[in-house]
Design a protein around this motif. Structure first.
Motif, PDB file in Angstrom:
ATOM      1  N   ARG A   1       1.389  -1.241  -0.426  1.00  0.00           N
ATOM      2  CA  ARG A   1       0.124   0.151  -0.230  1.00  0.00           C
ATOM      3  C   ARG A   1       0.966   0.614  -0.260  1.00  0.00           C
ATOM      4  O   ARG A   1       0.397   2.314  -0.701  1.00  0.00           O
ATOM      5  N   MET A   2       1.743   1.304   1.124  1.00  0.00           N
ATOM      6  CA  MET A   2       2.950   2.655   0.899  1.00  0.00           C
ATOM      7  C   MET A   2       3.298   2.526  -0.225  1.00  0.00           C
ATOM      8  O   MET A   2       3.459   3.738  -0.792  1.00  0.00           O
ATOM      9  N   GLY A   3       3.845   1.264  -1.106  1.00  0.00           N
ATOM     10  CA  GLY A   3       5.197   1.781  -1.984  1.00  0.00           C
ATOM     11  C   GLY A   3       3.987   2.331  -3.471  1.00  0.00           C
ATOM     12  O   GLY A   3       4.547   2.450  -4.561  1.00  0.00           O
ATOM     13  N   ALA A   4       2.604   1.951  -3.315  1.00  0.00           N
ATOM     14  CA  ALA A   4       1.575   2.210  -4.242  1.00  0.00           C
ATOM     15  C   ALA A   4       1.517   3.544  -4.292  1.00  0.00           C
ATOM     16  O   ALA A   4       0.713   4.055  -5.364  1.00  0.00           O
ATOM     17  N   ASP A   5       1.716   4.164  -3.683  1.00  0.00           N
ATOM     18  CA  ASP A   5       1.289   5.835  -3.151  1.00  0.00           C
ATOM     19  C   ASP A   5       2.138   6.717  -4.480  1.00  0.00           C
ATOM     20  O   ASP A   5       1.889   8.160  -4.170  1.00  0.00           O
ATOM     21  N   GLY A   6       3.446   6.635  -4.746  1.00  0.00           N
ATOM     22  CA  GLY A   6       3.610   7.286  -5.451  1.00  0.00           C
ATOM     23  C   GLY A   6       4.962   6.467  -5.904  1.00  0.00           C
ATOM     24  O   GLY A   6       5.112   5.572  -5.720  1.00  0.00           O
ATOM     25  N   SER A   7       6.417   7.197  -5.913  1.00  0.00           N
ATOM     26  CA  SER A   7       7.854   6.377  -5.980  1.00  0.00           C
ATOM     27  C   SER A   7       9.055   5.977  -4.461  1.00  0.00           C
ATOM     28  O   SER A   7       8.464   7.257  -4.080  1.00  0.00           O
ATOM     29  N   VAL A   8       9.117   5.215  -4.098  1.00  0.00           N
ATOM     30  CA  VAL A   8       9.586   5.153  -3.386  1.00  0.00           C
ATOM     31  C   VAL A   8      11.036   3.981  -3.107  1.00  0.00           C
ATOM     32  O   VAL A   8      11.632   3.127  -4.486  1.00  0.00           O
ATOM     33  N   VAL A   9      12.068   4.246  -1.964  1.00  0.00           N
ATOM     34  CA  VAL A   9      12.859   3.198  -2.473  1.00  0.00           C
ATOM     35  C   VAL A   9      12.834   2.017  -1.437  1.00  0.00           C
ATOM     36  O   VAL A   9      12.518   2.766   0.014  1.00  0.00           O
ATOM     37  N   MET A  10      12.911   1.201  -1.526  1.00  0.00           N
ATOM     38  CA  MET A  10      12.251   0.675  -0.216  1.00  0.00           C
ATOM     39  C   MET A  10      13.431  -0.433   0.337  1.00  0.00           C
ATOM     40  O   MET A  10      14.029  -0.942  -0.840  1.00  0.00           O
ATOM     41  N   ASP A  11      13.884  -0.656   1.659  1.00  0.00           N
ATOM     42  CA  ASP A  11      14.757  -2.303   1.838  1.00  0.00           C
ATOM     43  C   ASP A  11      14.587  -3.097   2.846  1.00  0.00           C
ATOM     44  O   ASP A  11      13.622  -2.481   3.505  1.00  0.00           O
ATOM     45  N   GLY A  12      14.559  -4.086   2.719  1.00  0.00           N
ATOM     46  CA  GLY A  12      14.261  -5.310   3.783  1.00  0.00           C
ATOM     47  C   GLY A  12      15.039  -6.852   3.493  1.00  0.00           C
ATOM     48  O   GLY A  12      17.026  -6.442   2.519  1.00  0.00           O
ATOM     49  N   ARG A  13      14.817  -7.125   2.947  1.00  0.00           N
ATOM     50  CA  ARG A  13      15.219  -8.830   2.711  1.00  0.00           C
ATOM     51  C   ARG A  13      14.676  -9.591   1.440  1.00  0.00           C
ATOM     52  O   ARG A  13      15.080 -10.481   1.401  1.00  0.00           O
ATOM     53  N   ASP A  14      13.196  -9.628   1.645  1.00  0.00           N
ATOM     54  CA  ASP A  14      12.496  -9.948   0.634  1.00  0.00           C
ATOM     55  C   ASP A  14      11.740  -8.189  -0.753  1.00  0.00           C
ATOM     56  O   ASP A  14      10.499  -8.836  -0.868  1.00  0.00           O
ATOM     57  N   ILE A  15      12.015  -7.467  -0.789  1.00  0.00           N
ATOM     58  CA  ILE A  15      11.399  -7.380  -1.981  1.00  0.00           C
ATOM     59  C   ILE A  15      11.456  -6.750  -2.885  1.00  0.00           C
ATOM     60  O   ILE A  15      10.259  -6.874  -3.552  1.00  0.00           O
ATOM     61  N   GLY A  16      12.983  -6.495  -4.021  1.00  0.00           N
ATOM     62  CA  GLY A  16      12.847  -6.943  -5.087  1.00  0.00           C
ATOM     63  C   GLY A  16      12.359  -8.563  -5.310  1.00  0.00           C
ATOM     64  O   GLY A  16      11.637  -9.457  -6.558  1.00  0.00           O
ATOM     65  N   THR A  17      11.838  -9.675  -4.193  1.00  0.00           N
ATOM     66  CA  THR A  17      11.584 -10.958  -4.635  1.00  0.00           C
ATOM     67  C   THR A  17      10.402 -10.874  -4.021  1.00  0.00           C
ATOM     68  O   THR A  17       9.753 -12.085  -4.853  1.00  0.00           O
ATOM     69  N   VAL A  18       9.734  -9.984  -3.493  1.00  0.00           N
ATOM     70  CA  VAL A  18       7.817 -11.018  -2.822  1.00  0.00           C
ATOM     71  C   VAL A  18       7.320  -9.355  -3.581  1.00  0.00           C
ATOM     72  O   VAL A  18       6.051  -9.570  -3.765  1.00  0.00           O
ATOM     73  N   VAL A  19       8.278  -8.816  -2.394  1.00  0.00           N
ATOM     74  CA  VAL A  19       7.297  -7.202  -1.974  1.00  0.00           C
ATOM     75  C   VAL A  19       6.435  -6.368  -3.716  1.00  0.00           C
ATOM     76  O   VAL A  19       5.639  -6.409  -3.301  1.00  0.00           O
ATOM     77  N   PHE A  20       7.965  -6.621  -3.900  1.00  0.00           N
ATOM     78  CA  PHE A  20       8.159  -5.728  -5.351  1.00  0.00           C
ATOM     79  C   PHE A  20       8.676  -6.215  -5.976  1.00  0.00           C
ATOM     80  O   PHE A  20       9.832  -5.961  -6.871  1.00  0.00           O
ATOM     81  N   PRO A  21       8.190  -7.890  -6.986  1.00  0.00           N
ATOM     82  CA  PRO A  21       8.898  -8.024  -7.188  1.00  0.00           C
ATOM     83  C   PRO A  21       9.006  -7.750  -9.218  1.00  0.00           C
ATOM     84  O   PRO A  21       9.537  -7.924  -9.900  1.00  0.00           O
ATOM     85  N   GLU A  22       8.395  -6.679  -9.188  1.00  0.00           N
ATOM     86  CA  GLU A  22       8.342  -5.553 -10.586  1.00  0.00           C
ATOM     87  C   GLU A  22       8.502  -4.724 -10.850  1.00  0.00           C
ATOM     88  O   GLU A  22       8.879  -3.727 -10.979  1.00  0.00           O
ATOM     89  N   ALA A  23       9.972  -4.430  -9.281  1.00  0.00           N
ATOM     90  CA  ALA A  23      10.321  -3.155  -9.059  1.00  0.00           C
ATOM     91  C   ALA A  23      11.481  -2.562 -10.313  1.00  0.00           C
ATOM     92  O   ALA A  23      11.620  -3.318 -10.757  1.00  0.00           O
ATOM     93  N   ASP A  24      11.041  -1.400 -10.713  1.00  0.00           N
ATOM     94  CA  ASP A  24      11.972  -0.772 -11.567  1.00  0.00           C
ATOM     95  C   ASP A  24      13.602  -1.241 -11.520  1.00  0.00           C
ATOM     96  O   ASP A  24      13.910  -1.150 -12.358  1.00  0.00           O
ATOM     97  N   LEU A  25      14.258  -1.508 -10.234  1.00  0.00           N
ATOM     98  CA  LEU A  25      15.712  -1.246  -9.975  1.00  0.00           C
ATOM     99  C   LEU A  25      15.581  -2.305  -9.232  1.00  0.00           C
ATOM    100  O   LEU A  25      15.524  -2.229  -8.334  1.00  0.00           O
ATOM    101  N   LYS A  26      16.599  -3.470  -8.610  1.00  0.00           N
ATOM    102  CA  LYS A  26      16.717  -3.822  -7.782  1.00  0.00           C
ATOM    103  C   LYS A  26      18.386  -4.131  -7.386  1.00  0.00           C
ATOM    104  O   LYS A  26      19.130  -4.497  -8.345  1.00  0.00           O
TER     105      LYS A  26
END
Ligand code: C5P
Length: 219
Positions: free
Chosen positions: A114-139
């Motif tokens: 939900r937070m990522g759907a609001d606009g452009s974000v940089v999100m850090d963690g352990r599963d962001i590129g694999t699970v949360v946003f597999p379609e991220a523009d940059l991983k």
């Protein structure tokens, strides 16, 4: 057009330093997902939740709201600023078992999306590129030597007035990485299309510049 940048990696390897700097330069929102799992952990500790008890976990999750203070990005648990408390070794020791619980992950991932759907974000963690946003523009997948990571975490804890010993900090980093990488639900792993950034031999500005160069190249 809004963009999503996912930054994953091991504990204390510089992910959040990179994510914060990139978000600032790009004018994107920064979201520290580790802080969200730390807030859940602090709440469970305060409520003495038995993490083996699914009903107790579900009940506790329904009474918990995790958020961030606008501007400072400090961690906000049910309206209370807990930024300092979630960084202690007490929370660090308990966070990986809590973050391995599927119900906890479901709740946090839904909020992160939900937070990522609001606009452009940089999100850090352990599963962001694999699970949360597999379609991220940059991983990005960040790594660094354990000795360097331990030094950095010790310096951070020392700066905030806490001085745990080196062996305890190194052990916590290794143990968290072990639990995070081997859990059944969304284990920490490099996404196939992630770009690896090893910052062991990079100074801070060179590290940030590497990330920024990749962000600028997003079509
Ligand atoms: O990023 P940080 O080290 O503060 O994260 C604390 C812990 O939260 C990690 O060791 C991991 O157990 C958990 N975590 C997670 N998934 C994320 C972010 C953090 O499981 N996306």
């Amino acid at each position: 057009m809004s963009h999503t940048i996912a930054i994953d990696g091991y504990s204390a390897c510089g992910k959040s330093t990179l994510a914060k700097a990139m978000a600032k330069q790009l004018g994107y929102r920064y979201i520290d997902t580790g802080a969200m799992y730390r807030m859940v952990t602090l709440f469970f500790q305060r409520q003495s939740v038995d993490i083996e008890d699914e009903g107790a976990v579900a009940g506790a999750l329904s009474g918990l709201e995790v958020d961030f203070v606008p501007g400072s990005n400090d961690a906000l648990l049910n309206g209370e600023n807990v930024e300092a408390e979630i960084r202690t070794l007490t929370v660090s020791r308990f966070v990986s078992p809590v973050a391995a619980i599927p119900a906890v992950r479901r709740a946090m991932v839904a909020q992160q999306r939900r937070m990522g759907a609001d606009g452009s974000v940089v999100m850090d963690g352990r599963d962001i590129g694999t699970v949360v946003f597999p379609e991220a523009d940059l991983k990005l997948f960040v790594t660094a030597d354990l000795t360097i990571r331990t030094d950095r975490r010790l310096a951070e804890l020392g700066a905030s007035g806490k001085a745990p010993d080196r062996a305890a900090v190194a052990e916590n980093l290794t143990e968290r990485d072990r639990i995070d990488s081997t859990r059944a639900d969304s284990p920490l792993k490099q996404a196939e299309d992630a770009i690896v950034l090893d910052n062991s031999a990079l100074d801070l500005s060179a590290f940030i510049e590497r990330g920024m160069a990749l962000a600028r190249a997003i079509p």
